[in-house]
Design a protein around this motif. Structure first.
Motif, PDB file in Angstrom:
ATOM      1  N   SER A 268       0.826  -1.226  -0.141  1.00  0.00           N
ATOM      2  CA  SER A 268      -0.012   0.275  -0.014  1.00  0.00           C
ATOM      3  C   SER A 268       0.837   1.393  -0.022  1.00  0.00           C
ATOM      4  O   SER A 268       2.058   1.227   0.297  1.00  0.00           O
ATOM      5  N   SER A 286      -4.582   1.398  -1.224  1.00  0.00           N
ATOM      6  CA  SER A 286      -4.560   0.314  -0.521  1.00  0.00           C
ATOM      7  C   SER A 286      -3.989  -1.131  -1.580  1.00  0.00           C
ATOM      8  O   SER A 286      -4.902  -1.272  -2.498  1.00  0.00           O
ATOM      9  N   ARG A 292      -7.914  -4.559   3.878  1.00  0.00           N
ATOM     10  CA  ARG A 292      -7.660  -3.211   4.710  1.00  0.00           C
ATOM     11  C   ARG A 292      -7.929  -2.003   3.614  1.00  0.00           C
ATOM     12  O   ARG A 292      -7.077  -1.805   2.935  1.00  0.00           O
ATOM     13  N   ALA A 294      -8.610   1.520   2.283  1.00  0.00           N
ATOM     14  CA  ALA A 294      -7.913   2.603   2.400  1.00  0.00           C
ATOM     15  C   ALA A 294      -9.045   3.813   2.997  1.00  0.00           C
ATOM     16  O   ALA A 294      -8.444   4.469   3.917  1.00  0.00           O
ATOM     17  N   PHE A 332      -1.095  -1.397   7.711  1.00  0.00           N
ATOM     18  CA  PHE A 332      -0.729  -2.027   6.212  1.00  0.00           C
ATOM     19  C   PHE A 332       0.491  -3.056   6.518  1.00  0.00           C
ATOM     20  O   PHE A 332       0.912  -3.634   5.763  1.00  0.00           O
TER      21      PHE A 332
END
Length: 347
Positions: A268, A286, A292, A294, A332
């Motif tokens: 990321s 991301s 996960r 963004a 991240f």
């Protein structure tokens, strides 16, 4: 970019004041362009630089408005939309950002999907059953959704050479939207949209438009500077880049973020650009948007939001720079499942 006085706003057949409100990037411009090619109407245009998203505020209070909205967050615009409805207005709303601000209403038609492979122009393409699909391909490329662009193009049998030109056009229109103010841009988004309006075929715009040549030359010059950049901090999970307070840096910030994200890895990236009045504009991409997102990270900070694959923070305070960097790398980190950062942040 204030809207004109009520007396100059075009009226619909039902007597409402017509407004077309759209993000100034490739997705917002191409989404509106598709819709107006299929369903022409005269309307007052409200738009701005990419991060200028609270656009519904510009519709004058007390006015009965018929509003078409393209590619601006419901989270940021829900209060203004409610005010427009209380004034007797109505809206058709196309968007792919977070839908937290959505609500049912008899005079709102919402076309919304926040899937990572969907942009607003794809939603308009669905609405129009592919009637102006090449412009959706342009937008998807501009929004860094290459897979979606190729999938749409495959349904039309577009050859490789033509597809490369559509990709370049999308990239240039999107590049033009990045700036702190309209003066940072090569072409104001409302003017660029008006220049596109006569063109059904994107290649005709490429071949016959001075604006295309202007954007192409500007992009070439700015990307030459981009090649000299290196990360300010980096881990296995991703990297953060810091750009200076300069028009070229503001213009290239989105292009840099998209280029980094298109590397084919699960890493990321964050690109932070200094604002002239202090703080930073933040773009986050991301590498694993479903795991996960963004926008989840960015929403943790004031003025943050966006979508799963790409999000941002309109104004990150300079004092929060270290806090953001720590949060980014924690969030991240490869070993992290989907936990929010543990760093304490005061909203």
């Amino acid at each position: 970019m204030n809207p004109p006085s009520t007396g100059t706003v075009p009226l619909t057949a039902s007597g409402l004041h017509a407004y077309d409100v759209f993000n100034g990037d490739a997705d917002g411009i191409c989404a509106l362009h598709q819709l107006r090619l299929a369903h022409p109407r005269e309307a007052t245009l409200i738009t701005g630089v990419k991060r200028d998203i609270e656009l519904l505020k510009r519709i004058p209070p007390g006015e009965k408005a018929d509003v078409t909205v393209m590619d601006i967050s419901l989270v940021a615009n829900a209060p203004s939309l409610l005010r427009i409805l209380r004034d007797g207005g109505q809206a058709i709303y196309f968007d792919h950002h977070s839908g937290i601000g959505s609500f049912p209403h008899a005079r709102v038609t919402l076309h919304w999907d926040d899937s990572p492979d969907v942009c607003t122009s794809v939603l308009v393409d669905r609405y129009l059953n592919g009637k102006c699909r090449e412009w959706a391909v342009v937008a998807a490329f501009g929004d860094n959704l290459a897979a979606a662009a190729h999938a749409l193009a495959a349904t039309m049998g577009i050859d490789r050479e033509r597809l490369q030109k559509l990709e370049e056009l999308g990239r240039l229109i999107n590049y033009n939207a990045y700036g702190e103010r309209v003066e940072d841009l090569h072409v104001a988004p409302d003017i660029l949209y008006r220049m596109l309006r006569p063109y059904t075929d994107p290649l005709d715009f490429i071949q016959g438009s001075d604006q295309f040549r202007l954007l192409s030359e500007g992009y070439r010059d700015d990307t030459a500077r981009m090649r000299t950049l290196s990360p300010a901090s980096e881990t296995d999970g991703g990297a953060i880049y810091l750009l200076p307070d300069a028009p070229w840096a503001r213009r290239i910030s989105g292009t840099l973020a998209n280029k980094l994200a298109s590397g084919g890895t699960s890493r990321s990236y964050a690109v932070l650009t200094e604002r002239s009045n202090g703080g930073y504009v933040v773009s986050v991409r991301s590498g694993q948007p479903e795991l996960r997102s963004a926008n989840r990270l960015c929403e943790w900070f004031p003025t943050g939001g966006g979508r799963k694959a790409a999000a941002g923070i309109n104004c990150l305070a300079a004092a929060d720079l270290e806090n953001f960097a720590k949060a980014f790398h924690e969030y991240f980190a490869p070993a992290c499942a989907d936990a929010l950062p543990t760093t304490t942040h005061v909203q």
